[in-house]
Write an enzyme that holds these catalytic residues in place. Structure first.
Site, short mmCIF file in Angstrom:
data_model
loop_
_atom_site.label_atom_id
_atom_site.label_comp_id
_atom_site.label_asym_id
_atom_site.label_seq_id
_atom_site.Cartn_x
_atom_site.Cartn_y
_atom_site.Cartn_z
N TYR A 104 0.86 -1.19 0.00
CA TYR A 104 0.00 0.00 0.00
C TYR A 104 0.89 1.23 0.00
O TYR A 104 1.93 1.23 -0.62
CB TYR A 104 -1.00 -0.04 1.17
CG TYR A 104 -2.18 0.85 0.89
CD1 TYR A 104 -2.98 0.62 -0.23
CD2 TYR A 104 -2.47 1.94 1.69
CE1 TYR A 104 -4.05 1.46 -0.54
CE2 TYR A 104 -3.54 2.79 1.39
CZ TYR A 104 -4.31 2.54 0.27
OH TYR A 104 -5.35 3.37 -0.04
N LYS A 175 -6.20 -1.72 -0.59
CA LYS A 175 -7.04 -1.53 0.60
C LYS A 175 -7.64 -2.85 1.08
O LYS A 175 -7.66 -3.15 2.28
CB LYS A 175 -8.17 -0.54 0.28
CG LYS A 175 -7.80 0.92 0.57
CD LYS A 175 -8.02 1.25 2.05
CE LYS A 175 -7.27 2.51 2.47
NZ LYS A 175 -7.85 3.74 1.97
#
Length: 565
Positions: A104, A175
């Protein structure tokens, strides 16, 4: 009697041979047992050795270390995810602190920019405007039937990088990886979606390898009707799903949230998740200083939907501590590119107009022009907390930070913009400019800072402290909505986990290595609040505890038994 966890029971599957090896949710690779290799026609398709998942993780980690470039590491991990999801999450769990910045932020930003270049294999759903008549069919085409969490983006405001078109798909994928790694939500229940409404990025439009719809973005009624068609199709396909809006442009983010928050279980992580984790950090910082948030004065750089969302959460907390709405709003100073938001500024958005300062209260301020700068706000309002959500690097200058430190012995400075290249100030500079007195939290990961032989841990004010716990709490409680009260409880639960708040020392936020325990705690508090709010379908505490544990997925291989279609 203790209930047997689902992962301990055999799984009956109809797939065999090469098809089974191509199914990431089911593939075990070299860990298929001898019996399974016979049952599922795998002999000859795999090397002779039967390995444990620990041995697979060791090999995968060695291969990972061979890559010196973070983007290459990201591509490698995504390849494992698209090949063997259980191995991917066991590897991630074993090296979570090291690998979170790779899967991420900040690395995912570069992956989004180069999405069409590094594309390997389909994941999730690409719902394009030209195919809008077939949205129901597209949702039926999803390989997962029991979807419980969707993360959807239209790719227009990807981190601080702007319009990336379908390249924004990297964000929902990343996510949802954290929903699983941090919140224990099975990858079988998650679905990333990108709404391909075109792009206004000339680099994407002129890129011969760009894989999205080569067309300027649709806007206005066309856009709103398309999004609504998607939402209604989701409600028909998965009526109880939790839908997270992600990286929509400011002009669409708040209107979409307001339109649908009472229609299905949804939230916007950029607005509400960022606000929740920031508020949790500020509550923890105030507790550590022996104060309440109502005693603080807060200045913002960045008055978009994220900044205003944080401000509204801070106001709600201040009101819960005894201030009136007017008193709380008087302690909030929002600065954007046109200066401090005041009643003299034209063309403010609805959510901005609630956060203006009245001109008569600023009459005694020493300012050079009507456009009041951040430095002038710091000199006159004397904030104790400074929050950056501008997406612009270097705007927390040495002069601003030193001026803040003049009137506040221990200022809290939070440059939250990401990726790292967009941060308003670097932690090392903030620590130096305040003689080691500032409490710093950032949006992207930074190494600890050493100043005068003392090591200062830098808290990453990362939404991953919040949204996985919210997701687990919603699923476990069967919540039909995500209420403001549930988000407030999540913030307070995060503050409860702060080492600094509990012990007076250490990091402001828990270590990432502890994030699974934090997510479980937040999930429990969120689920209980869902009961209080009357939006939960699981109503007893014992059933709630059981539901949290039952829904918490562990990356372990299950025994397979064969069945027919």
């Amino acid at each position: 009697m203790e209930l047997e966890h689902e992962s301990k029971r055999p799984l009956y599957i109809p797939y065999a041979g090469p098809i089974l090896l191509e199914f990431p949710l089911l593939n075990k690779g070299s860990a298929f047992s001898e019996e399974e290799r016979s049952t599922f026609n795998l002999h000859g398709l795999l090397p002779e050795a039967v390995e444990t998942i620990e041995e697979q993780v060791e090999r995968a980690y060695r291969q990972y270390l061979d890559f010196k470039n973070d983007n290459d590491k990201h591509i490698y991990l995504r390849n494992i995810q698209d090949t063997n999801e259980t191995l991917f999450y066991r590897l991630l769990e074993s090296h979570l602190t090291e690998m979170m910045p790779i899967i991420y932020t900040p690395t995912v930003g570069e992956a989004c920019e180069h999405f069409s270049d590094i594309y390997r294999r389909a994941r999730g759903l690409f719902i394009s405007y030209p195919n809008r008549a077939n949205i129901d069919d597209m949702l039926q085409n999803a390989t997962k039937q029991n979807v419980k969490v969707i993360v959807v983006t239209d790719g227009e405001r990807i981190l601080g990088l702007g319009d990336q078109g379908i390249g924004g798909m990297g964000i929902p994928i990343g996510k949802l990886s954290l929903y699983t790694a941090c919140g224990g939500i099975s990858p079988a229940y998650t679905l990333p979606v990108v709404l391909d409404v075109g792009t206004n990025n000339p680099q994407r439009l002129n890129d011969p390898l760009y894989m999205g719809w080569r067309h300027p973005r649709i806007t206005g009624d066309e856009y709103n009707e398309f999004v609504d068609e998607f939402i209604q199709a989701v409600k028909r396909r998965w009526p109880n799903v939790l839908l997270q809006f992600e990286d929509f442009a400011q002009k669409n983010a708040m209107p979409l949230l307001n339109r649908y928050r009472d229609e299905l279980c949804c939230f916007n992580d950029d607005i509400q998740g960022t606000a929740a984790v920031t508020l949790g950090s500020l509550i923890a910082a105030s507790r550590a200083a022996g104060r309440q948030l109502k005693d603080q004065t807060v200045a913002f750089l960045g008055a978009g939907s994220a900044g205003c969302g944080i401000a509204e959460q801070i106001i709600a907390q201040m009101k819960s501590e005894g201030l009136s709405d007017e008193q709380a709003r008087a302690r909030i100073f929002m600065v954007d590119r046109f200066g401090l938001l005041t009643d003299k500024l034209p063309n403010l958005l609805d959510f901005q107009s609630k956060l203006i300062q009245k001109s008569e209260t600023l009459a005694d301020w020493q300012t050079e022009t009507d456009a009041i700068s951040l430095l002038e706000v710091v000199k006159n309002a004397k904030p104790t907390i400074l929050i950056g959500v501008s997406g612009q690097a270097g705007l927390f200058t040495e002069e601003i930070i030193r001026e803040m430190h003049k009137h506040c012995e221990r200022p809290t400075v939070m440059p939250l913009s990401n990726p790292t290249s967009r941060v308003e100030a670097r932690p090392e500079d903030i620590i130096n400019w305040t003689d080691g007195q500032a409490l710093v939290a950032t949006g992207s990961p930074f190494a600890p800072v050493t100043y005068k032989e003392k090591v200062y841990p830098i808290a990453q004010c990362n939404n991953s402290y919040i949204f996985p716990g919210i997701g687990l709490g919603v699923i476990a409680s069967g919540a039909k909505r995500v209420t403001d009260a549930m988000l407030m409880v999540a913030s307070r639960a995060l503050a409860d986990c702060s080492p600094m708040a509990k012990e007076g020392d250490g990091p402001l936020l828990p270590l990432l290595a502890d994030i699974q325990q934090v997510s479980r705690y937040i999930a429990k508090q969120v689920a209980k609040e869902a009961q209080v709010q009357g939006v939960a379908t699981v109503t007893s505490d014992s059933a709630l505890e059981e539901a949290i544990e039952r829904n918490y997925w562990e990356p372990e291989y299950r025994i397979y038994k064969r069945t027919s279609f």
